[in-house]
Design an enzyme around this catalytic site. Structure first.
Site, PDB file in Angstrom:
ATOM      1  N   THR A   1      21.146  84.124  42.995  1.00 12.33           N
ATOM      2  CA  THR A   1      21.542  85.012  44.084  1.00 12.33           C
ATOM      3  C   THR A   1      21.164  86.452  43.759  1.00 12.33           C
ATOM      4  OG1 THR A   1      23.419  83.568  44.553  1.00 12.33           O
ATOM      5  CG2 THR A   1      23.481  85.766  45.515  1.00 12.33           C
TER       6      THR A   1
ATOM      7  N   LEU B   1      27.501  87.139  40.542  1.00 10.09           N
ATOM      8  CA  LEU B   1      26.555  86.509  41.450  1.00 10.09           C
ATOM      9  C   LEU B   1      25.863  85.408  40.654  1.00 10.09           C
ATOM     10  CD1 LEU B   1      24.833  89.591  43.183  1.00 10.09           C
ATOM     11  CD2 LEU B   1      26.728  88.201  44.060  1.00 10.09           C
ATOM     12  N   ASP B   2      25.668  84.273  41.272  1.00 12.44           N
ATOM     13  CA  ASP B   2      24.936  83.209  40.600  1.00 12.44           C
ATOM     14  C   ASP B   2      23.559  83.708  40.176  1.00 12.44           C
ATOM     15  OD1 ASP B   2      27.029  81.492  41.040  1.00 12.44           O
ATOM     16  OD2 ASP B   2      26.127  80.502  42.768  1.00 12.44           O
ATOM     17  N   LYS B   3      22.996  83.054  39.191  1.00  8.61           N
ATOM     18  CA  LYS B   3      21.679  83.450  38.685  1.00  8.61           C
ATOM     19  C   LYS B   3      20.652  83.561  39.807  1.00  8.61           C
ATOM     20  CE  LYS B   3      18.089  81.884  35.451  1.00  8.61           C
ATOM     21  NZ  LYS B   3      17.700  80.827  34.488  1.00  8.61           N
TER      22      LYS B   3
ATOM     23  N   ARG C   1      27.682  78.337  48.466  1.00  9.41           N
ATOM     24  CA  ARG C   1      26.758  77.212  48.355  1.00  9.41           C
ATOM     25  C   ARG C   1      27.474  75.891  48.646  1.00  9.41           C
ATOM     26  NH1 ARG C   1      24.676  78.213  42.459  1.00  9.41           N
ATOM     27  NH2 ARG C   1      23.507  76.272  42.843  1.00  9.41           N
TER      28      ARG C   1
END
Length: 243
Positions: free
Chosen positions: A57, A53-55, A167
């Site tokens: 998210t 997961l992105d930072k 995104r």
């Protein structure tokens, strides 16, 4: 202390808070806290992250507790066999439902380094995201060039697992996710900071569905949006709308 959503002898899942990296990255060299190390220290054993997961998210983040499990469940992720569901707040009112079919290239390597355009790894690959609009609102604020501003809550179901797919796909259809500093729109991000005190990316993984590596049974792991996300939903009148 990380919130543990599920744990057995093979798997453990946490509710990752926004702002926490999964593991070390060249992009955030100053960071000293990572989900991998925090969870390892919390449960006292090695863990293998199965996806990312992105930072910014938040939400369901799954780990294997042994190498065999990591290979088996990792294969499910690579084959796009795991059903994933996300919630996002986006600018504008997208259609009630739709499918975004837009190939994406890999932009960064595993260490956060930018890939060159001529890199074989940077070739565009098929990427598909299904979405459904859950709620919408119009605020009497002239944030951009219109006298009022529209936002929507959407459920996202990626059918592939490309880098930053959600995104980038939401930007592609001109409904960027609020709080996205890279593919979003700064004027709307600043409005949410000023109006709602929200400086985070409004994207959360709320559900994973996979086959358990032990016996093949369907395993569903879910998590409600964390407090920082839920507070914005409440302020917009979307309490209890989670898909």
């Amino acid at each position: 202390m990380l919130e543990i959503l599920y744990r057995d002898d093979r798997l453990v899942a946490i509710n990752k808070p926004a702002g926490l990296l999964v593991h070390r990255s060249n992009i955030d060299r100053h960071e000293t806290r990572f989900a991998v190390q925090l969870l390892r220290d919390q449960i006292g054993q090695r863990v293998h992250p199965l996806h990312r997961l992105d930072k910014g998210t938040s939400g369901v983040l799954l780990f294997a507790l042994d190498a065999d499990c990591a290979r088996e469940v990792g294969g499910q992720f690579q084959r796009d066999e795991i059903a994933k569901r996300y919630l996002a707040v986006v600018r504008g009112w997208p259609p009630e439902a739709g499918l975004i079919d837009h190939p994406l290239s890999r932009q960064f390597d595993d260490y956060g380094r930018k890939l060159g355009a001529d890199s074989a790894a940077a070739a565009a690959l098929p990427a598909v995201t299904e979405y459904r609009r859950l709620a919408r609102v119009e605020l009497p604020d002239a944030v951009d060039r219109y006298p009022s501003t529209r936002y929507a809550l959407v459920e996202l179901s990626p059918r592939s697992g490309r880098q930053h797919q959600l995104r980038r796909h939401l930007k592609h259809i001109a409904h960027p996710i609020i709080g996205d500093a890279t593919w979003g729109k700064g004027i709307h991000n600043r409005f949410f900071q000023q109006r709602f005190g929200c400086g985070r990316l409004l994207l959360a993984c709320t559900r994973l569905e996979l086959q358990h590596p032990q016996d093949g049974r369907a395993l569903i792991i879910s998590a409600p949006p964390e407090q920082s996300f839920a507070a914005v939903l409440g302020a917009l009148g979307w309490d209890g709308i989670h898909g």
